[in-house]
Write an enzyme that holds these catalytic residues in place. Structure first.
Site, mmCIF file in Angstrom:
data_model
loop_
_atom_site.group_PDB
_atom_site.id
_atom_site.type_symbol
_atom_site.label_atom_id
_atom_site.label_comp_id
_atom_site.label_asym_id
_atom_site.label_seq_id
_atom_site.Cartn_x
_atom_site.Cartn_y
_atom_site.Cartn_z
ATOM 1 N N ASP A 8 -23.330 15.764 15.491
ATOM 2 C CA ASP A 8 -23.133 17.018 16.468
ATOM 3 C C ASP A 8 -23.734 15.946 17.969
ATOM 4 O O ASP A 8 -24.177 14.824 17.733
ATOM 5 C CB ASP A 8 -23.512 18.130 16.688
ATOM 6 N N CYS A 65 -27.243 16.431 12.622
ATOM 7 C CA CYS A 65 -28.128 17.800 14.440
ATOM 8 C C CYS A 65 -29.298 17.576 14.620
ATOM 9 O O CYS A 65 -29.855 16.561 14.085
ATOM 10 C CB CYS A 65 -27.376 19.051 13.851
ATOM 11 N N THR A 67 -31.461 19.391 13.694
ATOM 12 C CA THR A 67 -32.831 19.772 13.122
ATOM 13 C C THR A 67 -32.371 19.327 11.622
ATOM 14 O O THR A 67 -33.201 19.183 10.994
ATOM 15 C CB THR A 67 -33.063 21.178 13.228
ATOM 16 N N HIS A 98 -32.408 15.160 -9.373
ATOM 17 C CA HIS A 98 -32.100 16.987 -9.962
ATOM 18 C C HIS A 98 -30.682 17.536 -9.375
ATOM 19 O O HIS A 98 -30.302 18.346 -10.550
ATOM 20 C CB HIS A 98 -33.625 17.804 -9.579
ATOM 21 N N HIS A 134 -30.507 19.581 -16.067
ATOM 22 C CA HIS A 134 -29.931 19.270 -14.668
ATOM 23 C C HIS A 134 -28.466 20.295 -14.088
ATOM 24 O O HIS A 134 -28.122 20.194 -13.216
ATOM 25 C CB HIS A 134 -30.245 17.589 -13.516
HETATM 26 C C1 RB5 Z 1 -27.727 21.681 19.223
HETATM 27 O O1 RB5 Z 1 -28.624 22.234 19.671
HETATM 28 C C2 RB5 Z 1 -28.371 22.213 17.926
HETATM 29 O O2 RB5 Z 1 -28.773 23.422 17.346
HETATM 30 C C3 RB5 Z 1 -27.821 21.285 16.599
HETATM 31 O O3 RB5 Z 1 -28.048 19.589 16.380
HETATM 32 C C4 RB5 Z 1 -28.206 21.995 15.230
HETATM 33 O O4 RB5 Z 1 -30.424 21.090 15.633
HETATM 34 C C5 RB5 Z 1 -28.107 23.017 14.782
HETATM 35 O O5 RB5 Z 1 -28.919 23.524 13.446
#
Ligand code: RB5
Length: 142
Positions: A8, A65, A67, A98, A134
Site C-alpha cells: 500500500d 505496508c 507496519t 517450520h 512441521h
Molecule cells: C496506512 O496508514 C497503514 O495503516 C498501513 O500501511 C498498515 O500499516 C496497516 O496495517
C-alpha cells in the site's frame, strides 16, 4: 523463480527497493501495485498477491505496508496462504523452515532498509525443512 509483490502507500518505497533487488538476482516479479504513493487500501493488494500465490501463478508473495500487520491479517484470510510478518532474520529463516510460509510481510515504518533486504534474502533462500512434525502442524491449520 517468480514472486508476486504488493504494497500500500505505507510500503510503496520498499516495494520499489525490493523489486530492484529481486530483478538484480534474476527473480521475475509480478507487481500487484500500488503504483503511486497515494493513499490506498491494503486488503485489496493482499488479496491480489494471495490469489497469485494460491493459483500457482507465482511461487511466493511479498507484501509491505506501514507496519506489515494489516497485510498479514488480510493475507492470512486466504485459504492456502501462510503469511509471516518478519522484522528479524531469525524469524525469516524459521518461518520458512517450520511454517513453509508462502507470503512474507514487512513493515516499512518498522524495519530499516538494510535489515529488510536481509530478511527478504534469507526468506527467499531458506527451504522448508519438510520434517514430519512441521508438515503435520501445517496440515492441521489447513
Ligand atoms: C496506512 O496508514 C497503514 O495503516 C498501513 O500501511 C498498515 O500499516 C496497516 O496495517
Amino acid at each position: 523463480m517468480k514472486i508476486a509483490l504488493g504494497a500500500d502507500h505505507g510500503g510503496f518505497n520498499y516495494k520499489n527497493k525490493i523489486k530492484e533487488y529481486l530483478s538484480s538476482i534474476g527473480v521475475e516479479v509480478v507487481d500487484a501495485g500500488t503504483f503511486s504513493a497515494d493513499s490506498c487500501d491494503y486488503p485489496e493488494i493482499a488479496q491480489k498477491v494471495g490469489n497469485f500465490v494460491v493459483s500457482g501463478e507465482v511461487e511466493k508473495g511479498i507484501l509491505v505496508c506501514g507496519t506489515g500487520i494489516g497485510m498479514s491479517i488480510a493475507a492470512n484470510k486466504i485459504k492456502g496462504i501462510r503469511a509471516a510478518l518478519c522484522s528479524d532474520t531469525f524469524s525469516a529463516r524459521l518461518t520458512r523452515q517450520h511454517n513453509n510460509s508462502n507470503v512474507l510481510c514487512l513493515g516499512e515504518r518498522v524495519t530499516g532498509e538494510g535489515l529488510m533486504l536481509d530478511i527478504v534474502k534469507i526468506w527467499l533462500e531458506t527451504p522448508f525443512s519438510n520434517e514430519e512434525r512441521h508438515l503435520r502442524r501445517i496440515n492441521s491449520i489447513e
